[in-house]
Each structure stands twice: as C-alpha cells, then as structure tokens.
Motif scaffolding. Structure first.
Motif: not given
Length: 390
Positions: A156, A173, A316, A310, A151-153, A354, A313-314
C-alpha cells in the motif's frame, strides 16, 4: 524461444548470503536455502555472490547450483552493471534482484525484491546519505517487470507513492527459521553456556534488532525505568548505531546495571537468547514486516509490540500492543503479562499458533510460483507476437 521442457534459468542476487546487513543476510540465506531445497525441475539456479566468499561458497552449495562471483562493490552498482552483464553471458531467463533492479538486459524478466520503502514516509529516521541512496531503488524499481515486497502495508505504501510495474506488486511474507525453539527443547548445558556467555539474569526483557532511533529503544528503556516493582533487566541484542539520546537517558537514570547491550549475536546464540527471555519487546516506530516478534513467538515467549505500520498485520491477536510514543503504555502492557499468569500463558499459546502461519518454505514456493507464472506469461505473449497475421 525456449522449449517448454527446458528449465527456467533463474538468477538470484545472493551477495548477502554469507555476509551483509543482518536482516538482509537472514532473508537471503533462508530464501536461497529453501529455493534450492524445494525447487523442482522447472529451475536451474544461478547465484550471484561476492568474490571474498568464493572458497566458502564452493564447498557449501550443491554441485547443481551455478555460482557466479562478482567484485564486492555497492549493491546498487553491482545490480546496475555487473549482474546484467553476467545475465547476458549465462543466458539467464529471470533475475531476482535485492532492492535495486536494472534497466537491462531487455530479454530477461526482472523481479525486484524490495523489503520496504519506509524512508518515503519516515525520512526522519534516515540520514541524507541513506535517503539519497534508497531513492535510487525507487528510480530503478520502475524498470522491473514485477516487484515482490514483504507485507500488504508496504504494498500500500508503494501504491500510494506511485510505484507501479507491468506485473504489479506482490506480497510474500517472510518465514521463520525452524531452529527457533522453546526453552524446553534445549539441554541444560547449552542453557548454562549461553547464560554465562552473556551474563544473563534470571528474568529479562529482550529486544532484538538494530539499535537506532526508528526502533524506539529510548521508549523501551523509559518503560523499564517505570517497572520498579519487578526484579527485571533488559537485554538489547543488536549492533549499536549512533544513539546519544539513549545513552544520555540511561546515564541520567543510572540504568546501566539494569541493561545488557550484547552487540551483534551469532544466530546460534540468538535462538537461546530468545527462549530464555521473559517477555519480548519490539516498540518500533515503523516496520516493513518485523520478523523478531514472530521468532520470539516460536520460542514460546509472549510479545509486546508497537501498534504501528506492519505490526498488526504480522502479529494479529497473538501479542499485546502499545503506543510507541507512550512509555507508560509500553510499561503497562509488560506489567500485564508479568502480573497475570493466565494472560501470559494465553499469549504464549497464541504466539505458537501465529508463528506457524509463516515459513521460509512457503515463502520460497510463493516466489517460485510468481516467477513461473510471470515467465509463462511472457513466453505466451512472445509466441503470440511471433505468429503470422492473417
């Protein structure tokens, strides 16, 4: 130098394919299956497996997949010593490690697939032994050429803690197994069999995952205690860890008759356990990705999750969010779904949409593309270095 028409020899740490931590096993199995299924003429796949799975593996995988069997020692030690040794013996070009990378062999491209580094920001949820073990993962990640995380979380978080490698940290993902389906996809006999096996009530909230402090089951059980106006039980599916606070609260509030602890649930049963649920709840304090909410969405079950790490992010806009520190808020979001049929149906439909964004086929293709690009870059660099200078 490898010819351009030769396949890339891809070694995959698949020791958790048949057995391992539940989440690790699930990820490895799905990714390996899709890499084998969707892989093309670019790759020759080598799987690193444990000796105890030899008979099962030899009958399970197609003949073109090369199987390398290793002793069942801790993953850290195996990846540091045994996997690199086999890489040299089999002349493997690219290594895809699970969590723990290695410092050698120098010629192989090393990619570390690191699920999360939550322990760096949330040490309170890990024992000293776990934290010490995972810190070695960070130490050896620096020796990898590339890192893949989920994840982008988490990307970062790694960047915040100075985890850098030459080819960077890339996000791929997780996917969702296609076997997760809504209730109408099952026949009545299968539904009744699962109901009897787990003594399922007509209406229940569902949680799937490990039963420990980080997952905040105590917050969910406190929320259940507030939902007195609904004929509702809670099913907790997952291996139980040491959680005396949870047991103490359930006892003090006399909630044992409203909660079913299933323990570990086989994947085949898990599909229907999701599909039969009224609402899925995932109030975790910290997640690197959080796959169970997506699995619930694909089963047509509306979801309440925590608003941390996260999860936004996952998930939505397809779910309802709650502060995991506030059981009143968790209870309120569950009550909103149970009391408002229009909202309930809206979140079911949004959940389907989703969930469609995530697939293991997509994840496998993205990983193979990263590998191909990284390997081509290294080959081009090596060729340039080999050219005589004028």
């Amino acid at each position: 130098m490898r010819g351009q028409d030769m396949k890339i020899r891809l070694g995959i740490d698949a020791k958790w394919y048949f057995d391992g931590p539940p989440s690790g096993h699930m990820v490895v199995k799905n990714l390996v299956d899709e890499i084998i299924r969707t892989g093309d003429d670019r790759f020759e796949v080598y799987l690193f497996l444990v000796n105890k799975s030899k008979t099962k593996a030899q009958s399970h995988f197609p003949a073109h997949v090369k199987l390398i069997f290793l002793p069942g020692i801790p993953n850290l030690l195996s990846n540091l010593f045994l996997v690199p040794l086999m890489t040299l013996i089999y002349n493997i070009d690219v290594l895809l490690f699970q969590n723990f990378s290695s410092t050698w062999p120098a010629r192989a491209l090393k990619i570390a697939y690191i699920h999360d580094v939550l322990f760096l920001d949330y040490p309170q949820y890990y024992t000293k032994a776990e934290a010490t073990y995972f810190k070695q993962m960070i130490r050896f990640a620096a020796k990898a050429d590339q890192i893949i995380t989920i994840s982008n979380c988490e990307k970062e978080r790694m960047q915040k803690h100075g985890i850098n490698v030459p080819l960077g940290v890339n996000v791929v993902y997780h996917g969702i197994n296609k076997a997760f389906k809504p209730l109408h996809a099952y026949n009545e006999n299968d539904i009744l069999t699962i109901q009897a096996k787990y003594n399922l009530p007509q209406n229940y909230l569902l949680y799937v995952g490990r039963v420990n402090i980080r997952k905040n089951l105590i917050g969910l059980v406190k929320a259940l205690n507030l939902l007195q106006n609904f004929d509702l039980m809670l099913v907790i599916a997952g291996e139980r860890g040491n959680y005396p606070e949870l047991d103490g609260y359930v006892t003090s509030k006399q909630l044992w008759e409203r909660i079913i602890f299933t323990g570990h649930v086989p994947e085949a049963d898990l599909h229907l356990l999701y599909a039969r649920a009224k609402v899925f709840c995932f109030p975790s304090y910290a997640e690197g990705f959080g796959l169970p909410p997506l699995e619930a969405m694909q089963c047509g079950v509306p979801v309440v999750v925590s608003d941390r790490t996260a999860m936004p992010e996952v998930c939505g806009t397809a779910v309802l969010y709650a502060n995991p520190d506030d059981e009143n808020e968790i209870a309120l979001e569950i009550e909103l779904l149970l009391s408002d049929q229009a909202l309930y149906n809206e979140k079911v439909n949004q959940g389907f949409a989703q969930a469609r964004k995530f697939s293991w086929t997509k994840a496998a293709n993205e990983i193979l593309t990263l590998i191909t690009e990284a390997y081509a870059g290294r080959e081009n660099y090596s060729e340039a270095q080999a050219q005589p200078r004028l």
